[in-house]
Write an enzyme that holds these catalytic residues in place. Structure first.
Site, short mmCIF file in Angstrom:
data_model
loop_
_atom_site.label_atom_id
_atom_site.label_comp_id
_atom_site.label_asym_id
_atom_site.label_seq_id
_atom_site.Cartn_x
_atom_site.Cartn_y
_atom_site.Cartn_z
N PHE A 141 -2.71 2.17 8.08
CA PHE A 141 -3.46 3.32 8.59
C PHE A 141 -4.89 3.18 8.12
O PHE A 141 -5.17 3.25 6.91
CB PHE A 141 -2.82 4.60 8.03
CG PHE A 141 -3.38 5.90 8.54
CD1 PHE A 141 -2.89 6.47 9.70
CD2 PHE A 141 -4.36 6.57 7.82
CE1 PHE A 141 -3.38 7.69 10.15
CE2 PHE A 141 -4.85 7.79 8.26
CZ PHE A 141 -4.35 8.35 9.42
N LEU A 143 -8.40 4.59 7.82
CA LEU A 143 -9.33 5.72 7.87
C LEU A 143 -10.46 5.52 6.86
O LEU A 143 -11.64 5.54 7.23
CB LEU A 143 -8.59 7.03 7.58
CG LEU A 143 -9.46 8.30 7.59
CD1 LEU A 143 -10.08 8.54 8.97
CD2 LEU A 143 -8.65 9.51 7.13
N SER A 150 -14.05 10.50 1.02
CA SER A 150 -13.82 11.93 1.13
C SER A 150 -14.51 12.56 2.35
O SER A 150 -14.20 13.69 2.70
CB SER A 150 -14.29 12.65 -0.14
OG SER A 150 -13.52 12.25 -1.25
N LEU A 251 -2.63 12.82 7.16
CA LEU A 251 -2.81 12.86 5.71
C LEU A 251 -2.05 14.01 5.09
O LEU A 251 -1.48 13.88 3.99
CB LEU A 251 -4.30 12.96 5.37
CG LEU A 251 -5.13 11.70 5.58
CD1 LEU A 251 -6.60 12.01 5.34
CD2 LEU A 251 -4.66 10.57 4.67
N ALA A 254 1.47 12.95 4.67
CA ALA A 254 1.63 11.99 3.59
C ALA A 254 1.44 12.64 2.23
O ALA A 254 2.14 12.30 1.26
CB ALA A 254 0.64 10.84 3.76
N ARG A 255 0.49 13.56 2.12
CA ARG A 255 0.26 14.26 0.85
C ARG A 255 1.50 15.04 0.43
O ARG A 255 1.79 15.17 -0.77
CB ARG A 255 -0.93 15.20 0.99
CG ARG A 255 -2.27 14.49 1.08
CD ARG A 255 -3.34 15.42 1.62
NE ARG A 255 -4.64 14.75 1.66
CZ ARG A 255 -5.68 15.21 2.33
NH1 ARG A 255 -5.58 16.35 3.02
NH2 ARG A 255 -6.83 14.56 2.32
N LEU A 350 6.37 7.27 -27.46
CA LEU A 350 6.77 5.87 -27.63
C LEU A 350 5.86 5.10 -28.57
O LEU A 350 6.17 3.97 -28.95
CB LEU A 350 6.82 5.16 -26.28
CG LEU A 350 8.16 5.20 -25.55
CD1 LEU A 350 8.52 6.61 -25.10
CD2 LEU A 350 8.16 4.25 -24.35
N GLY A 351 4.72 5.69 -28.95
CA GLY A 351 3.80 4.99 -29.83
C GLY A 351 3.31 3.71 -29.21
O GLY A 351 3.01 3.64 -28.02
N GLU A 375 -5.71 9.83 -0.78
CA GLU A 375 -5.30 10.90 0.13
C GLU A 375 -5.78 12.26 -0.36
O GLU A 375 -5.07 13.25 -0.33
CB GLU A 375 -3.78 10.87 0.34
CG GLU A 375 -3.35 9.57 1.00
CD GLU A 375 -1.88 9.50 1.33
OE1 GLU A 375 -1.30 10.56 1.59
OE2 GLU A 375 -1.32 8.40 1.33
#
Length: 396
Positions: A141, A143, A150, A251, A254-255, A350-351, A375
């Site tokens: 896609f 775009l 944006s 979008l 998809a978001r 987990l350090g 997105e």
């Protein structure tokens, strides 16, 4: 006095009892995708991520098609016709394995296939959707551009008429699946406004060099699209839409998947932190027995399951035809931000082990840095909500 009903036992994996909201079919979809991801992705994804490649993408796409995960919320043309909630559950399970795998599915189904399904001609649908649903043809896609992310209205890719043909020139950037796609849905300026074009990637003048040196979404194919005099017949244009409404509606779909998917990455990190905290010993006992660690785990669980509950609510609204784009922005803004915070907190539990690819935490954290901005950046979703709340447009 009637006896109080016996309460079900507390389930640490589902502390709010959200599974009670799911139908049998929902659980079956979730379990199918979870089992596939556990078998085909989880054992290998750390190596793919370290190598910066997704070497089996076409094979994986075919397998995803076989379980109905590609374009699964679309109907007809070989698509599964699943509910929005079922699609969301699939996104959660896929991103619990890796954001790159969920991105493969999201771009295929919610962007490329969705655009053709909603705005395409019957001929375009028949040509592409059955193959894409089966995973035999991968889509992308186009775009975003190198200088326009944006602000897609300012795109420079242009399609001009030449007789009955269209000729496309321009570039698109950060395109998932680009270099392995058989078809690209490309958005371009025309004299009559922004239009979408269905572009077979073997068309002369089309190329898709892969983007390397990424530190995020490394187990994902990301490309630039180069359109250098790409000549297309008149019937390549998507006839059902003109203007930004077309790509923006894709979008939004998809978001919605990201709202669920981000919680999958967060769940993986949370489960890893719980397991680590109950087995790692310091000062003579498991670190999960210390108050500060328990406080972290409690906060992580609260945000994780609030996010899943939000995703479920938005899914029910989408299934009822009542989901607004502003509500999708609400979900993406909240869930991705909270997912990143959960991953970062898991890393502290987990350090030093938290930065090792032996565990999924740092991989998810770095992936989510991309999910945070693609997105729709944080700022764009804040402004969408700001406009909805005040009635004042702060975009310009």
């Amino acid at each position: 006095m009637a006896a109080s009903p016996k309460l079900p036992p507390f389930d640490p994996a589902d502390p709010l009892g959200i599974d009670d909201l799911l139908e049998v079919e929902d659980l079956a979809v979730r379990d199918t995708v979870r089992a596939w991801a556990a078998d085909r992705v989880v054992p290998h994804v750390a190596r793919w991520y370290e190598d910066g490649e997704l070497p089996q993408i076409r094979e994986l796409a075919t397998e995803l098609g076989a379980i109905g995960a590609l374009g699964m919320s679309l109907s007809g043309y070989g698509c599964a016709g699943a509910s929005a909630v079922q699609y969301g559950l699939a996104c959660l399970e896929l991103e619990a394995a890796d954001s790159g795998i969920r991105s493969l599915v999201s771009v295929q189904g919610s962007l490329a296939m969705y655009a053709i399904h909603r705005f395409g001609s019957e001929e375009q649908k028949l040509r592409w959707l059955p193959r894409m649903a089966a995973g035999d043809a991968i889509g992308c896609f186009g775009l975003t551009e190198p200088d326009h992310g944006s602000d897609p209205a300012a795109m420079r890719t242009y399609a001009k008429r030449d007789g009955t043909d269209w000729v496309l020139d321009g570039r698109k950037m950060w395109i998932t699946n680009g270099s392995v796609a058989a078809v690209a849905v490309v958005w371009a300026q025309t004299e009559g406004g922004i239009r979408g074009f269905v572009v077979p990637t073997d068309t002369p003048g089309f190329s898709a060099p892969e983007i390397k040196h990424k530190w995020s979404l490394r187990a994902s194919v990301t490309s630039e699209l180069v359109l250098d005099g790409v000549r297309l017949p008149d019937d390549a244009v998507l006839p059902g839409v003109t203007g930004l409404r077309g790509p923006l509606s894709c979008l939004s779909h998809a978001r919605y998947g990201i709202v669920w998917g981000a919680m999958g990455a967060a769940r993986s990190c949370f489960e890893t932190a719980v397991e680590y905290a109950t087995s790692r010993e310091q000062f003579g006992r498991p670190i999960g027995g210390f108050q500060l660690t328990q406080a972290k785990l409690a906060d992580m669980a609260v945000e994780l399951h609030k996010g899943i509950l939000l995703a479920h609510h938005l899914g029910r609204r989408m299934d009822a035809g009542r989901l607004r784009p502003e509500q999708v922005s609400f979900g993406k803004l909240n869930n991705v931000r909270e997912a990143i915070e959960i991953c970062r907190t898991a890393r502290t539990i987990l350090g030093a082990n938290g930065i090792s690819l032996e565990y999924p935490v740092m991989r998810h954290a770095t992936n989510l840095e991309s999910v945070l901005t693609y997105e729709g950046t944080v700022e764009m979703h804040q402004l969408v909500l700001g406009k909805a709340l005040t009635g004042l447009d702060a975009f310009r």
